[in-house]
Design a protein around this motif. Structure first.
Motif, PDB file in Angstrom:
ATOM      1  N   VAL A 218      -7.773   1.282   5.914  1.00  0.00           N
ATOM      2  CA  VAL A 218      -6.327   1.066   5.820  1.00  0.00           C
ATOM      3  C   VAL A 218      -5.709   1.465   7.146  1.00  0.00           C
ATOM      4  CG1 VAL A 218      -4.214   1.655   4.589  1.00  0.00           C
ATOM      5  CG2 VAL A 218      -6.393   1.598   3.357  1.00  0.00           C
TER       6      VAL A 218
ATOM      7  N   MET B 144      -2.417   2.524  -6.256  1.00  0.00           N
ATOM      8  CA  MET B 144      -2.380   2.681  -4.800  1.00  0.00           C
ATOM      9  C   MET B 144      -1.407   1.712  -4.148  1.00  0.00           C
ATOM     10  SD  MET B 144      -4.234   5.249  -4.184  1.00  0.00           S
ATOM     11  CE  MET B 144      -4.258   5.162  -2.397  1.00  0.00           C
TER      12      MET B 144
ATOM     13  N   PHE C  67      -7.214  10.021  -3.123  1.00  0.00           N
ATOM     14  CA  PHE C  67      -5.763  10.215  -3.056  1.00  0.00           C
ATOM     15  C   PHE C  67      -5.186  10.634  -4.401  1.00  0.00           C
ATOM     16  CE2 PHE C  67      -1.359   8.796  -3.206  1.00  0.00           C
ATOM     17  CZ  PHE C  67      -0.862   9.314  -2.024  1.00  0.00           C
TER      18      PHE C  67
ATOM     19  N   LEU D  89     -12.140  -1.198  -1.840  1.00  0.00           N
ATOM     20  CA  LEU D  89     -11.334  -0.374  -0.938  1.00  0.00           C
ATOM     21  C   LEU D  89     -10.326   0.451  -1.721  1.00  0.00           C
ATOM     22  CD1 LEU D  89     -10.155   0.534   1.789  1.00  0.00           C
ATOM     23  CD2 LEU D  89      -8.788  -1.574   1.795  1.00  0.00           C
TER      24      LEU D  89
ATOM     25  N   TRP E 288      -6.464   2.625 -10.654  1.00  0.00           N
ATOM     26  CA  TRP E 288      -6.620   2.520  -9.206  1.00  0.00           C
ATOM     27  C   TRP E 288      -5.595   1.575  -8.576  1.00  0.00           C
ATOM     28  CZ3 TRP E 288      -7.741  -2.495  -7.919  1.00  0.00           C
ATOM     29  CH2 TRP E 288      -8.402  -3.278  -8.872  1.00  0.00           C
TER      30      TRP E 288
ATOM     31  N   ARG F 247     -11.990   3.233  -3.711  1.00  0.00           N
ATOM     32  CA  ARG F 247     -12.465   4.303  -2.824  1.00  0.00           C
ATOM     33  C   ARG F 247     -11.338   5.228  -2.416  1.00  0.00           C
ATOM     34  NH1 ARG F 247     -14.060   2.563   3.056  1.00  0.00           N
ATOM     35  NH2 ARG F 247     -11.873   3.150   3.413  1.00  0.00           N
ATOM     36  N   GLU F 248     -10.222   4.643  -2.007  1.00  0.00           N
ATOM     37  CA  GLU F 248      -9.084   5.440  -1.570  1.00  0.00           C
ATOM     38  C   GLU F 248      -8.415   6.149  -2.745  1.00  0.00           C
ATOM     39  OE1 GLU F 248      -8.167   5.866   1.712  1.00  0.00           O
ATOM     40  OE2 GLU F 248     -10.076   4.832   2.061  1.00  0.00           O
TER      41      GLU F 248
ATOM     42  N   TRP G 109       0.860  -1.177   0.000  1.00  0.00           N
ATOM     43  CA  TRP G 109       0.000   0.000   0.000  1.00  0.00           C
ATOM     44  C   TRP G 109       0.900   1.232   0.000  1.00  0.00           C
ATOM     45  CZ3 TRP G 109      -5.082   0.443  -0.815  1.00  0.00           C
ATOM     46  CH2 TRP G 109      -5.680   1.676  -0.591  1.00  0.00           C
TER      47      TRP G 109
END
Length: 235
Positions: free
Chosen positions: A106, A180, A136, A128, A177, A131-132, A90
């Motif tokens: 997280v 991330m 970000f 997840l 995505w 979404r982040e 991550w």
């Protein structure tokens, strides 16, 4: 059928540099030809009125790129079965998967998923990460756009199987995505790369010179992604 709707895909075989490549053709309301690499071959999205006979020249021109991407996809590591405790990166830092949570989150050492069984993990993890990433990556894009004095039109997440980002002539920037999982300096390189396409929609010397103004070691980061990035798709 309404012209604004896509027509079903049809499968064809095209010979590219002596190799037979499965090609799925689809008509849509888009204005330009789109090429998408998939595990099973090439997907081509054509404008509704685009003459099919003109596609041959495009595919011949792009043959090296198409075959290279297909070969890279074929060499990608087989999908890794995920389970509770599986390691995952991550922002370049190690985390482990934790199941059975009511809300995805997280933490310093775990990715907490709304998943009860191993079968639930891939979708829960993607939710997840998306979404982040939506927050970000948008923040990184805004930050670097301000530093470079550039303005983009729209930001969207991408699920492309072989590309980390893209920029259209209308100024729409898409970022994968799955980024991330990558270290922040690598993410920033991809962000800078796509922002610079707002000025130079190509990979000319002028384009790379512009990238270098914000990311002097772009070659190192590009090579790192080519060498290490495949593992981010291995689930």
């Amino acid at each position: 059928m309404s012209m604004a709707r896509s027509l079903p895909e049809t499968r064809h075989i095209y010979a590219l540099q002596g190799r037979d490549v499965p090609v799925w053709l689809e008509r849509s309301a888009r204005r330009s030809v789109g090429l998408q690499i998939r595990q099973e071959g090439l997907r081509v999205i054509l404008p509704q009125r685009f003459p099919l006979q003109e596609l041959d020249a495009i595919l011949r021109q792009k043959a090296g790129w198409i075959l290279g991407k297909l070969d890279a996809l074929a060499e990608r590591p087989a999908a890794t079965p995920l389970q509770a405790g599986s390691p995952l990166e991550w922002l370049g830092e190690p985390r482990s998967l934790s199941l059975g949570h009511k809300r995805a989150a997280v933490t310093a050492d775990a990715l907490q998923l709304v998943a009860e069984t191993t079968a639930d993990i891939p979708l829960a993890l993607q939710k997840l990460m998306r979404r982040e990433a939506r927050v970000f990556l948008a923040e990184r894009l805004d930050s670097w756009a301000a530093r470079l004095g550039l303005r983009y039109g729209e930001f969207k997440l991408s699920s492309a199987g072989t590309r980390w980002g893209s920029c259209t002539s209308q100024g729409t920037i898409r970022l994968n995505w799955r980024l991330m999982q990558a270290p922040l300096p690598v993410i920033d390189y991809v962000v800078i790369h796509e922002l610079c396409h707002l000025v130079e929609l190509n990979h000319s010397h002028r384009f790379w010179a512009l990238v270098a103004t914000a990311c002097p070691d772009w070659k190192h980061k590009r090579d790192w992604l080519k060498r290490e990035g495949a593992r981010y798709f291995a689930w």
